[in-house]
Write an enzyme that holds these catalytic residues in place. Structure first.
Site, PDB file in Angstrom:
ATOM      1  N   LYS A 132     -14.378 -16.668   5.610  1.00 47.81           N
ATOM      2  CA  LYS A 132     -13.969 -16.057   4.347  1.00 47.81           C
ATOM      3  C   LYS A 132     -12.979 -14.958   4.667  1.00 47.81           C
ATOM      4  CE  LYS A 132     -14.586 -15.233  -0.103  1.00 47.81           C
ATOM      5  NZ  LYS A 132     -13.206 -15.711  -0.281  1.00 47.81           N
TER       6      LYS A 132
ATOM      7  N   GLN B  76     -12.207  -9.036   9.934  1.00 43.74           N
ATOM      8  CA  GLN B  76     -12.961  -9.629   8.819  1.00 43.74           C
ATOM      9  C   GLN B  76     -14.374 -10.049   9.239  1.00 43.74           C
ATOM     10  OE1 GLN B  76     -10.693 -10.128   5.909  1.00 43.74           O
ATOM     11  NE2 GLN B  76     -12.599 -10.077   4.778  1.00 43.74           N
TER      12      GLN B  76
ATOM     13  N   LYS C 115     -16.450  -6.861   8.934  1.00 45.53           N
ATOM     14  CA  LYS C 115     -16.476  -6.421   7.535  1.00 45.53           C
ATOM     15  C   LYS C 115     -17.410  -7.314   6.725  1.00 45.53           C
ATOM     16  CE  LYS C 115     -12.486  -5.760   5.801  1.00 45.53           C
ATOM     17  NZ  LYS C 115     -11.189  -5.758   5.107  1.00 45.53           N
TER      18      LYS C 115
ATOM     19  N   LYS D  76      -8.876 -15.548   8.013  1.00 45.89           N
ATOM     20  CA  LYS D  76      -7.722 -14.924   7.346  1.00 45.89           C
ATOM     21  C   LYS D  76      -6.554 -15.900   7.428  1.00 45.89           C
ATOM     22  CE  LYS D  76      -6.377 -11.114   5.308  1.00 45.89           C
ATOM     23  NZ  LYS D  76      -7.135 -10.159   4.480  1.00 45.89           N
TER      24      LYS D  76
ATOM     25  N   GLY E 285      -7.298 -13.614  -2.114  1.00 46.76           N
ATOM     26  CA  GLY E 285      -5.994 -12.951  -2.129  1.00 46.76           C
ATOM     27  C   GLY E 285      -5.900 -11.852  -1.094  1.00 46.76           C
ATOM     28  N   ASP E 286      -4.701 -11.388  -0.879  1.00 51.37           N
ATOM     29  CA  ASP E 286      -4.427 -10.211  -0.053  1.00 51.37           C
ATOM     30  C   ASP E 286      -3.018  -9.779  -0.479  1.00 51.37           C
ATOM     31  OD1 ASP E 286      -5.422  -8.554   2.368  1.00 51.37           O
ATOM     32  OD2 ASP E 286      -3.436  -9.112   3.034  1.00 51.37           O
TER      33      ASP E 286
ATOM     34  N   THR F 234     -12.004  -4.057  -4.770  1.00 47.81           N
ATOM     35  CA  THR F 234     -11.691  -3.357  -3.509  1.00 47.81           C
ATOM     36  C   THR F 234     -11.465  -1.867  -3.774  1.00 47.81           C
ATOM     37  OG1 THR F 234     -10.691  -5.396  -2.724  1.00 47.81           O
ATOM     38  CG2 THR F 234     -10.260  -3.420  -1.432  1.00 47.81           C
TER      39      THR F 234
ATOM     40  N   ASN G 147      -2.853  -3.968  -5.869  1.00 47.91           N
ATOM     41  CA  ASN G 147      -4.192  -4.167  -6.410  1.00 47.91           C
ATOM     42  C   ASN G 147      -5.177  -3.077  -5.960  1.00 47.91           C
ATOM     43  OD1 ASN G 147      -7.032  -5.503  -5.492  1.00 47.91           O
ATOM     44  ND2 ASN G 147      -6.443  -6.188  -7.533  1.00 47.91           N
TER      45      ASN G 147
ATOM     46  N   SER H  79     -16.008 -11.197  -3.734  1.00 49.08           N
ATOM     47  CA  SER H  79     -15.626 -12.602  -3.565  1.00 49.08           C
ATOM     48  C   SER H  79     -16.861 -13.434  -3.243  1.00 49.08           C
ATOM     49  CB  SER H  79     -14.627 -12.745  -2.413  1.00 49.08           C
ATOM     50  OG  SER H  79     -13.324 -12.514  -2.866  1.00 49.08           O
TER      51      SER H  79
HETATM   52  P1  NDP Z   1      -0.602  -5.742  -2.964  1.00 47.08           P
HETATM   53  O1  NDP Z   1       0.383  -6.754  -2.540  1.00 47.08           O
HETATM   54  O2  NDP Z   1      -1.202  -5.829  -4.326  1.00 47.08           O
HETATM   55  O3  NDP Z   1       0.004  -4.276  -2.798  1.00 47.08           O
HETATM   56  C1  NDP Z   1       0.473  -3.766  -1.589  1.00 47.08           C
HETATM   57  C2  NDP Z   1       1.136  -2.440  -1.925  1.00 47.08           C
HETATM   58  O4  NDP Z   1       1.445  -1.722  -0.731  1.00 47.08           O
HETATM   59  C3  NDP Z   1       2.449  -2.628  -2.653  1.00 47.08           C
HETATM   60  O5  NDP Z   1       2.586  -1.578  -3.570  1.00 47.08           O
HETATM   61  C4  NDP Z   1       3.468  -2.508  -1.518  1.00 47.08           C
HETATM   62  O6  NDP Z   1       4.758  -2.129  -1.928  1.00 47.08           O
HETATM   63  C5  NDP Z   1       2.838  -1.386  -0.752  1.00 47.08           C
HETATM   64  N1  NDP Z   1       3.344  -1.271   0.607  1.00 47.08           N
HETATM   65  C6  NDP Z   1       3.560  -2.219   1.523  1.00 47.08           C
HETATM   66  N2  NDP Z   1       4.014  -1.692   2.655  1.00 47.08           N
HETATM   67  C7  NDP Z   1       4.078  -0.352   2.428  1.00 47.08           C
HETATM   68  C8  NDP Z   1       4.422   0.744   3.215  1.00 47.08           C
HETATM   69  N3  NDP Z   1       4.837   0.606   4.477  1.00 47.08           N
HETATM   70  N4  NDP Z   1       4.322   1.981   2.672  1.00 47.08           N
HETATM   71  C9  NDP Z   1       3.927   2.152   1.397  1.00 47.08           C
HETATM   72  N5  NDP Z   1       3.594   1.135   0.603  1.00 47.08           N
HETATM   73  C10 NDP Z   1       3.660  -0.100   1.116  1.00 47.08           C
HETATM   74  O7  NDP Z   1      -1.751  -5.751  -1.847  1.00 47.08           O
HETATM   75  P2  NDP Z   1      -3.240  -5.246  -1.949  1.00 47.08           P
HETATM   76  O8  NDP Z   1      -3.307  -4.008  -2.774  1.00 47.08           O
HETATM   77  O9  NDP Z   1      -4.105  -6.395  -2.265  1.00 47.08           O
HETATM   78  O10 NDP Z   1      -3.523  -4.884  -0.417  1.00 47.08           O
HETATM   79  C11 NDP Z   1      -3.235  -3.601   0.135  1.00 47.08           C
HETATM   80  C12 NDP Z   1      -4.011  -3.454   1.435  1.00 47.08           C
HETATM   81  O11 NDP Z   1      -5.416  -3.567   1.173  1.00 47.08           O
HETATM   82  C13 NDP Z   1      -3.717  -4.472   2.519  1.00 47.08           C
HETATM   83  O12 NDP Z   1      -3.833  -3.865   3.783  1.00 47.08           O
HETATM   84  C14 NDP Z   1      -4.823  -5.483   2.333  1.00 47.08           C
HETATM   85  O13 NDP Z   1      -5.069  -6.229   3.517  1.00 47.08           O
HETATM   86  C15 NDP Z   1      -5.972  -4.567   2.009  1.00 47.08           C
HETATM   87  N6  NDP Z   1      -7.094  -5.207   1.332  1.00 47.08           N
HETATM   88  C16 NDP Z   1      -6.935  -5.859   0.145  1.00 47.08           C
HETATM   89  C17 NDP Z   1      -8.018  -6.430  -0.487  1.00 47.08           C
HETATM   90  C18 NDP Z   1      -7.916  -7.047  -1.836  1.00 47.08           C
HETATM   91  O14 NDP Z   1      -8.956  -7.381  -2.399  1.00 47.08           O
HETATM   92  N7  NDP Z   1      -6.742  -7.197  -2.417  1.00 47.08           N
HETATM   93  C19 NDP Z   1      -9.363  -6.448   0.151  1.00 47.08           C
HETATM   94  C20 NDP Z   1      -9.434  -5.639   1.357  1.00 47.08           C
HETATM   95  C21 NDP Z   1      -8.329  -5.104   1.921  1.00 47.08           C
HETATM   96  P3  NDP Z   1       5.949  -3.217  -2.060  1.00 47.08           P
HETATM   97  O15 NDP Z   1       5.759  -3.782  -3.405  1.00 47.08           O
HETATM   98  O16 NDP Z   1       7.160  -2.384  -1.903  1.00 47.08           O
HETATM   99  O17 NDP Z   1       5.767  -4.218  -0.939  1.00 47.08           O
END
Ligand code: NDP
Length: 450
Positions: free
Chosen positions: A93, A114, A117, A129, A168-169, A212, A244, A381
């Site tokens: 997962k 993962q 976690k 992943k 998703g991620d 999350t 997200n 999830s």
């Molecule tokens: P999204 O794609 O929804 O959002 C990612 C955000 O981070 C965007 O706003 C993106 O901006 C920004 N970003 C990317 N690189 C940078 C940077 N170098 N500096 C500042 N901002 C940046 O992803 P998620 O919110 O889903 O995921 C974010 C993190 O959380 C990841 O590491 C993911 O692995 C982790 N995560 C997510 C989960 C989930 O349920 N969604 C679960 C557990 C962990 P831009 O639009 O410019 O790319």
């Protein structure tokens, strides 16, 4: 720095020689193995059974070509990945990431983390992943759909509701999951819970979108409460990212009485001393798929600064990095510490560099590592999988209450493991150890076949 244990050094050296140049993966393995120093001393049976030698090697790694046709009729080729890292406690997962930086190293680092976690959630899910170096930015809906369908055409051969259940991620939200689910169903003629993060009309779980970010705040609140007798109330909070995780962390931190003053994207960050207006952010990011700087055109008193690193120079009590790996380095940690930060909890995966983590721990800043603090997404999830198996849907309140309970337990299990293994309060070590022991036990029971 060398490991104290000769055995761990040997394991790490072998991982380095087998995975040359895979920096993110090696960083993740090193951080986990460092936590195992007290485990190898206390549990010779684990060493004897070769559990650590086995856990650093994925059970399966799949790489494939993804070809699709863009809006100009031109053929595009991307690379797809799925790592099925460990299935000792349940089906693989873990999310799918669509971002140009995706490569074998990034997928393996995420898949490895993962394992621990997922184990920490207390639910029966193994570690996996996947993703692709496809860049969704600027693509039309049709292009996204064609890419997702092509990606799933190959991925469908390797996954299944009882085998491997992606989610998703970064770059994969409800839209992409929908296109992938539709393609899986078309190819297999099966309506099963093969993906999570689905839309509510076809098997998704209430509260999965929020999970999350909400989970991160539940964990942080429990950490503040148990370790400092404190809470979010009245605290200034800085959150990086505006996807997200960042959006729903902002929502819950605000509900818990904190004031979130900054958000970012990969171009720059916004600062709003009056507290972020989340309705405006949601309109820009979720509806219009725009850039965070547009916030300043709509909200008076807010400012935008190019470049994302500067966000950590904003004075705050609580910092929640929710964007991407290695976004918070030693220099940023110094800035936060000098400004009096009391707690840092990771919403993103491995957002703090090892140097930053060391600095926080040395300065006595409460530090919640990703695999504990952001486990709420995958936990929910798994709750979606349970609902799919039952063919029932639970209410938002039911799912949210279970999520909260899981996050509180993750904090205490991590804390207790840190205590039991002589590193009380070190939640990095505690989370790694607590997650590992359950998987190790399951691997011992199942014998050595792979
Ligand atoms: P999204 O794609 O929804 O959002 C990612 C955000 O981070 C965007 O706003 C993106 O901006 C920004 N970003 C990317 N690189 C940078 C940077 N170098 N500096 C500042 N901002 C940046 O992803 P998620 O919110 O889903 O995921 C974010 C993190 O959380 C990841 O590491 C993911 O692995 C982790 N995560 C997510 C989960 C989930 O349920 N969604 C679960 C557990 C962990 P831009 O639009 O410019 O790319």
């Amino acid at each position: 720095m060398a490991f104290k244990s000769e055995y761990l050094q040997k394991v790490y050296d072998k991982v380095c020689s087998r995975n040359k140049g895979e920096e993110e993966f090696l960083q993740a393995v090193r951080e986990v193995l460092e936590s195992f120093e007290p485990v190898v001393e206390k549990r010779p049976d684990i060493v004897e059974a070769g559990i650590i030698d086995r856990i650093v090697e994925p059970e399966r790694f799949i790489q494939f070509r993804v070809s699709w046709v863009d809006d100009n009729g031109k053929v595009q080729v991307n690379r797809g990945f799925r790592v099925q890292f460990n299935s000792a406690i349940g089906p693989y997962k873990g999310g799918l990431r669509l971002h140009p930086t995706v490569c074998a190293s990034v997928i393996k680092f995420l898949g490895f983390e993962q394992i621990f976690k997922n184990s920490l959630t207390g639910l029966p899910i193994g570690g996996g992943k996947g993703g692709s170096d496809f860049d969704p930015k600027g693509k039309s809906d049709g292009e996204i759909m064609r890419f997702c369908q092509s990606f799933m055409t190959e991925l469908s051969k390797h996954i299944g509701a009882d085998t491997d259940v992606p989610a998703g991620d970064i770059g994969v939200g409800a839209r992409e999951i929908g296109y992938m689910f539709g393609q899986y169903k078309r190819l297999r003629n099966e309506f099963t819970g093969v993906l999570t993060g689905k839309g509510l009309s076809y098997g998704g779980s209430l509260a999965r979108t929020e999970a999350t970010g909400y989970g991160l705040c539940y964990f942080t609140e429990e950490m503040l409460n148990s370790m400092k007798n404190d809470s979010f109330k009245g605290k200034t909070v800085v959150i990086s990212g505006s996807g997200n995780v960042a959006i729903y962390a902002t929502q819950k931190a605000t509900q818990l009485g904190g004031k979130v003053v900054a958000l970012s994207d990969s171009n720059g960050y916004i600062y709003d001393p009056n507290g972020i207006n989340l309705d405006v952010v949601k309109q820009i990011k979720e509806v219009e798929r725009g850039r965070i700087k547009e916030y300043c055109d709509r909200v008076q008193g807010a400012t935008y600064t190019e470049g994302c690193k500067g966000i950590w120079t904003i004075k705050c009590d609580i910092a929640l990095p929710c964007a991407t790996q290695n976004e918070l380095d030693g220099e940023s940690a110094d800035a936060l510490i000098n400004n009096g930060v009391m707690a840092v909890a990771e919403g993103a995966n491995m957002p703090s560099t090892p140097e930053a983590v060391e600095k926080f721990q040395a300065a006595g800043v409460l530090f919640g590592p990703a695999k504990a603090a952001n486990a709420g997404g995958v936990a929910t999830s798994a709750l979606e999988m349970s609902q799919n198996s039952e063919r029932l849907s639970w209410t938002f309140e039911e799912v949210d209450a279970k999520l909260k309970n899981i996050m509180v337990n993750i904090f205490h299990n991590s804390y207790n493991a840190s205590k039991d293994f002589g590193v009380e309060g070190n939640l990095v070590a505690g989370a790694n150890i607590a997650g590992f022991l359950k998987v190790a036990d399951a691997m011992m029971w199942q014998g050595i076949s792979y």
